[in-house]
Design a protein around this motif. Sequence first.
Motif, mmCIF file in Angstrom:
data_model
loop_
_atom_site.group_PDB
_atom_site.id
_atom_site.type_symbol
_atom_site.label_atom_id
_atom_site.label_comp_id
_atom_site.label_asym_id
_atom_site.label_seq_id
_atom_site.Cartn_x
_atom_site.Cartn_y
_atom_site.Cartn_z
ATOM 1 N N ILE A 297 0.838 -1.200 0.000
ATOM 2 C CA ILE A 297 0.000 0.000 0.000
ATOM 3 C C ILE A 297 0.873 1.250 0.000
ATOM 4 C CG2 ILE A 297 -1.664 1.342 1.356
ATOM 5 C CD1 ILE A 297 -2.787 -1.405 2.311
ATOM 6 N N LYS A 298 1.915 1.212 0.808
ATOM 7 C CA LYS A 298 2.845 2.342 0.898
ATOM 8 C C LYS A 298 3.542 2.578 -0.445
ATOM 9 C CE LYS A 298 6.631 3.862 3.954
ATOM 10 N NZ LYS A 298 7.472 3.396 5.088
ATOM 11 N N MET A 299 4.057 1.500 -1.049
ATOM 12 C CA MET A 299 4.746 1.638 -2.325
ATOM 13 C C MET A 299 3.798 2.082 -3.432
ATOM 14 S SD MET A 299 6.697 -1.239 -4.667
ATOM 15 C CE MET A 299 5.121 -1.895 -5.285
ATOM 16 N N SER A 300 2.604 1.506 -3.475
ATOM 17 C CA SER A 300 1.683 1.817 -4.568
ATOM 18 C C SER A 300 1.078 3.211 -4.441
ATOM 19 C CB SER A 300 0.574 0.769 -4.640
ATOM 20 O OG SER A 300 -0.312 0.896 -3.559
ATOM 21 N N SER A 301 1.349 3.869 -3.316
ATOM 22 C CA SER A 301 0.856 5.236 -3.123
ATOM 23 C C SER A 301 1.877 6.278 -3.567
ATOM 24 C CB SER A 301 0.480 5.444 -1.652
ATOM 25 O OG SER A 301 -0.570 4.568 -1.286
ATOM 26 N N LEU A 302 2.990 5.832 -4.156
ATOM 27 C CA LEU A 302 3.953 6.746 -4.778
ATOM 28 C C LEU A 302 3.364 7.143 -6.120
ATOM 29 C CD1 LEU A 302 7.194 4.618 -4.146
ATOM 30 C CD2 LEU A 302 6.456 6.619 -2.848
ATOM 31 N N THR A 303 2.799 8.330 -6.210
ATOM 32 C CA THR A 303 2.045 8.700 -7.406
ATOM 33 C C THR A 303 2.818 9.641 -8.325
ATOM 34 O OG1 THR A 303 0.974 10.486 -6.186
ATOM 35 C CG2 THR A 303 -0.176 8.374 -6.272
ATOM 36 N N GLY A 304 2.378 9.672 -9.551
ATOM 37 C CA GLY A 304 2.914 10.572 -10.574
ATOM 38 C C GLY A 304 1.913 10.572 -11.709
ATOM 39 N N GLY A 305 2.216 11.255 -12.800
ATOM 40 C CA GLY A 305 1.319 11.218 -13.952
ATOM 41 C C GLY A 305 0.315 12.347 -13.979
ATOM 42 N N GLU A 306 -0.292 12.520 -15.161
ATOM 43 C CA GLU A 306 -1.207 13.645 -15.318
ATOM 44 C C GLU A 306 -2.380 13.402 -16.263
ATOM 45 O OE1 GLU A 306 2.403 13.958 -17.981
ATOM 46 O OE2 GLU A 306 2.172 13.907 -15.843
ATOM 47 N N GLU A 307 -2.578 12.180 -16.734
ATOM 48 C CA GLU A 307 -3.688 11.947 -17.655
ATOM 49 C C GLU A 307 -4.287 10.555 -17.435
ATOM 50 O OE1 GLU A 307 -1.991 12.256 -21.574
ATOM 51 O OE2 GLU A 307 -1.343 10.167 -21.620
ATOM 52 N N ILE A 308 -5.429 10.317 -18.074
ATOM 53 C CA ILE A 308 -6.032 8.984 -18.119
ATOM 54 C C ILE A 308 -5.866 8.495 -19.553
ATOM 55 C CG2 ILE A 308 -8.110 7.590 -17.791
ATOM 56 C CD1 ILE A 308 -7.256 8.918 -15.235
ATOM 57 N N ARG A 309 -4.974 7.555 -19.759
ATOM 58 C CA ARG A 309 -4.715 7.081 -21.118
ATOM 59 C C ARG A 309 -5.892 6.285 -21.670
ATOM 60 N NH1 ARG A 309 0.379 4.073 -19.821
ATOM 61 N NH2 ARG A 309 1.527 5.725 -18.815
ATOM 62 N N ARG A 310 -6.145 6.471 -22.941
ATOM 63 C CA ARG A 310 -7.168 5.668 -23.612
ATOM 64 C C ARG A 310 -6.601 4.298 -23.976
ATOM 65 N NH1 ARG A 310 -8.082 10.878 -25.694
ATOM 66 N NH2 ARG A 310 -6.621 10.493 -27.422
#
Length: 316
Positions: A297-310
């Motif tokens: 949970i801790k690792m998967s909460s390292l976020t980045g990005g800016e769009e929702i890819r199609r």
Amino acid sequence: MEVVVALSFAFLVFPFPSAVGALSSNYYDHKCPQFESIVRGAVEKATSNDKTVPSGLLRMHFHDCFIRGCDGSVLLNSKGKNKAEKDGPPNISLHALYVIDNAKKALEVECPGVVSCADILATVARDAVVVSGGPYWEVPNGRKDGRISLASDTRQLPAPVFNISQLKQNFAQKGLSTKDLVALSGGHTLGFAHCSTFQNRIHNFNATHDVDPTLNPFFASRLRSVCPAHNKVRNAGAPLDSSNLIFDNAYYKLLLQGKSMFSSDQALLTTPKTKELVSKFASSRKAFERAFVSSMIKMSSLTGGEEIRRDCRVVN
């Protein structure tokens, strides 16, 4: 298919707060109610045809999160002169990307433009653990997809030859603790290692020993028979542990017996704190699973990005 369904119910449930930072465990409850079932279906269907799928999905999520955060950048294709992460040396052997493609295609029909590829990847990693007989946990979602993917960035991934200092530094750079390091290493309970990743331990180890003396002699002999010094068999290697299709704590038990694959595995026995954690997880599967869930949970909460890819393989 019956084995997969049976395994999918063999889990323990570990609750946690509904939100981790900007992420939320009920993020898709109203935006895309079928999200969980569609993703789970894609994982179970793929696993029924190929038992190596879960290890591939778990490894893929880990490799994604350690570069720019969990933004799905590992899924992007190379384009022109730009070589993407998936084509970097540590990622050449990644597989089961089609599972994310299949889930994304179904989700675009059900709720177009809503679910990020990064969230799919984080959730299939959880479902990969569950379908292999491991614990269930609620995945916090709400990630965005990244637009940058560089093969050169794969140098940020922890290497199988790392010593304990290098491992600790690598994990600390991501905000992950020593306990996270030992717990997440338990992911090696699933999967297969190619000869190149542990060749350094079984041939020409150092000026004094041809084989790493910390390896169990009979285990080392078996590895040498599979991976001779000048191995030319493509994809030759060995399972990461004795039950490599089942998510359990056998990895830690074997590590204490001198039957680990990588130098980075053996490194966990070189400091009192990490060795104590290895012993704890070896003696208690429940303790390992709780620690693993918390660290995932801790690792998967390292976020980045800016769009929702199609399309998970290309930027919008």
